[in-house]
Design a protein around this motif. Structure first.
Motif, short mmCIF file in Angstrom:
data_model
loop_
_atom_site.label_atom_id
_atom_site.label_comp_id
_atom_site.label_asym_id
_atom_site.label_seq_id
_atom_site.Cartn_x
_atom_site.Cartn_y
_atom_site.Cartn_z
N THR A 31 0.82 -1.21 0.00
CA THR A 31 0.00 0.00 0.00
C THR A 31 0.85 1.27 0.00
O THR A 31 0.47 2.28 -0.58
N VAL A 32 1.97 1.22 0.69
CA VAL A 32 2.80 2.41 0.78
C VAL A 32 4.00 2.22 -0.14
O VAL A 32 4.91 1.45 0.15
N SER A 49 1.48 7.13 1.01
CA SER A 49 0.32 6.25 0.91
C SER A 49 -0.44 6.50 -0.38
O SER A 49 -1.05 5.62 -0.97
N TYR A 50 -0.36 7.76 -0.82
CA TYR A 50 -1.17 8.12 -1.98
C TYR A 50 -0.27 8.64 -3.11
O TYR A 50 0.51 9.56 -2.91
N ARG A 51 -0.38 7.99 -4.26
CA ARG A 51 0.39 8.46 -5.40
C ARG A 51 -0.54 8.71 -6.57
O ARG A 51 -1.64 8.16 -6.65
N THR A 52 -0.07 9.56 -7.46
CA THR A 52 -0.87 9.84 -8.66
C THR A 52 -0.80 8.62 -9.59
O THR A 52 -0.13 7.63 -9.30
N LEU A 68 3.62 9.24 -8.66
CA LEU A 68 4.37 10.37 -8.12
C LEU A 68 3.71 10.86 -6.84
O LEU A 68 2.50 10.72 -6.66
N CYS A 69 4.54 11.46 -5.97
CA CYS A 69 4.00 11.99 -4.71
C CYS A 69 3.50 13.42 -4.95
O CYS A 69 3.68 13.98 -6.02
N MET A 76 -7.76 9.03 6.43
CA MET A 76 -6.36 8.86 6.84
C MET A 76 -5.72 7.74 6.03
O MET A 76 -6.38 6.76 5.69
N HIS A 77 -4.48 7.92 5.68
CA HIS A 77 -3.81 6.91 4.87
C HIS A 77 -3.10 5.87 5.71
O HIS A 77 -2.79 6.10 6.87
#
Lengths: 205, 205, 205, 205
Positions: free
Chosen positions: A50-51, A62-65, A69-70, D1-2
């Motif tokens: 996930t990460v 945790s979240y990328r495009t 990318l961050c 929350m991630h």
């Protein structure tokens, strides 16, 4: 070995944790709800899927495009001409907290200690850094080597200077800089060490 | 009050000494030879007549030349064009330990704290500084304000800048500088405070 | 060596004082009034003639009776049958602060460490203790050996037990006791060392 | 929350862990093998089903006999007539490390603080203790209340004394004792607090 001991062994691997604290963590989990432990177990199991690291700077997010990318690397308002190379993710956090730097980052993933062998480059993201620069040779004009002010940090900076020599030859406008040394906030001159004082004198204005 | 208590009261005034240590010092002197205590008593009695401040920089020295100058102020090999203003004698010791600075010193004798009143100038050697500069207006080209990197140190630097404005108007070549701020030796970037990081970014090279 | 350095040398002999603090003390005295320093010098000069040990217990006191006794030794309300032997004056202060003990004291003047040689008895007040007991053989029924709970303290207690064997043979009612060991106030069982726990178990009630 | 933040939230609940360390733990797991994290996740998920409390003393153990008893409770060589009541599992570890106590244990599961309400008994294993005693009324002759030497420990001891009054009335041979207080190993008399000194005087022998 029994479950409790196995769990303690895992906690002993956590940074800065000794036998007493490792045991405390295990006892703590025994007092938590089963659902809380289930939740923690799932987060740990799925963590590495996930990460994922941002494919440009290497930060774990945790979240990328869609392009993996961050948020910093996607931000077009950031200064694309300056790239700051740091040792790890938490350094990015420290720099961002100062709310001064508007450029981009690259997480080197470690240091090259003084007594490093020839495999040192593989333990850090040396190739990824070269690849990123190769792709952005016209854009990047300054690379700030932002490592800790200690022998391993200094050696890492030297390592990268050597690594990027060819890029500087290809692009004479590319400069490598280092964060300034000197008196840190709150320090008293009376207790400053000779090196810090020398730097503070050099950097005076 | 009895002798032992009176002695403890004196030791309580020593910097950083609390009741337990003050009493320890008194007990220690009870175990010393009478001759050692006689010697200490004499050194304390004659201290202020034997150890006098250098009339130029203000450092307390045991040995002064016939002109009442210290060894640094008499040293013709030192750079006469640079004057470093510090808070106290021990700062001179710290700077000298770095073996980098070749100019002269002026001990300001204290700081001008943020909440200082209009008598602040009398608690420090403000007049003596102006007098020294008036005598050396052609020689001195740079005044380095070398105070601790905290609010009182910063305020003292500002106070001196105001104090010396007239000299700068008389001599446009006279510059006032401050010791550089940045990462102190050994510090890790991860733990650096935002201010230090901002300075380190500004001072990069 | 110059006055300032000589003074610093004296302060370096003070218990727990290193070079930086010794220098601070000297600088502090330079900022004091000459009269304050004169006063301190006189107290130090006359210390050993003004503050004399009580001829019974050995405590250093400023004020003694005509018989050269301190206030505790002169106090007829104290329990004459119990004598507590301690290492130094400050131990008497600690015991008195507990407001529990009503007996008399004897300051042994030091410890007999594990690696002591045959002159150990001369560095402490061994003879004075025997002399005091010889004079009070009928009165004293209990001698409490109140030393620190460490190897040197334990060894000192053993040394005194051997020293006073003859008195116990002369007076079978004379008992030698030791302060109880166990959990100290505020300590958590989890962190108590095995020895303390063993003693705490033995001393349970 | 991630995911990363959720994981950090879990670590923030670990005893003694603040934001910086919680984040470090998460970053650490990102550098571990997926198999190591899988293993840790499984241990956490199954912890409360695999590690169960001994039905007599309440200690958390990985391995229990068919009767759900721990190794100490099954050991017939232990002294069945002495029961030591402690606050938590780690206290048993501390006592066992002293290699002195040969009796049985009961983990009370917490303390009864000074400002406890009427539900205090439910947060600790009060009922289980009474049940265990009821079953062993002829065997148990001494109950050692082994709590920390602080106000909450003292109050917990008092709470249990009240709780077990009926048992003492039924069995006059049943005594309740407390671990002895006094100088802990290594402590210097000079720094001992008045309470510890009072106890040490009472417990002298």
């Amino acid at each position: 070995m029994h479950t409790l001991d196995e769990l303690v062994q895992h906690f002993l691997r956590f940074p800065g944790i000794g036998p007493r604290q490792a045991r405390r963590f295990a006892m703590h989990l025994l007092t938590e709800d089963e659902s809380a432990n289930e939740s923690l177990a799932n987060l740990i199991r799925s963590l590495k899927t996930t990460v994922r690291p941002c494919v440009h700077c290497g930060r774990y997010v945790s979240y990328r495009t869609r392009e993996d990318l961050c948020s910093i690397c996607t931000d077009t308002h950031r200064d694309q001409s300056t790239l700051m190379v740091v040792e790890r993710d938490t350094d990015v956090t420290a720099i961002e907290r100062a709310r001064t730097y508007r450029g981009k980052y690259f997480v080197f993933g470690g240091t090259v200690p003084l007594l490093a062998d020839e495999n040192a480059g593989k333990k850090v993201r040396a190739s990824a850094l070269k690849a990123l620069l190769a792709q952005n040779l016209e854009t990047v004009h300054e690379i700030i080597l932002a490592f800790s002010a200690n022998p391993d940090g200094d050696n890492t900076a030297r390592y990268i200077e050597t690594l990027l020599k060819e890029f500087q030859e290809q692009n004479p406008e590319l400069t490598l800089t280092h964060l300034g040394r000197g008196l840190s906030t709150g320090s008293e001159l009376e207790y400053a060490d000779p090196d810090t004082i020398s730097f503070a004198l050099q950097n005076r204005k």
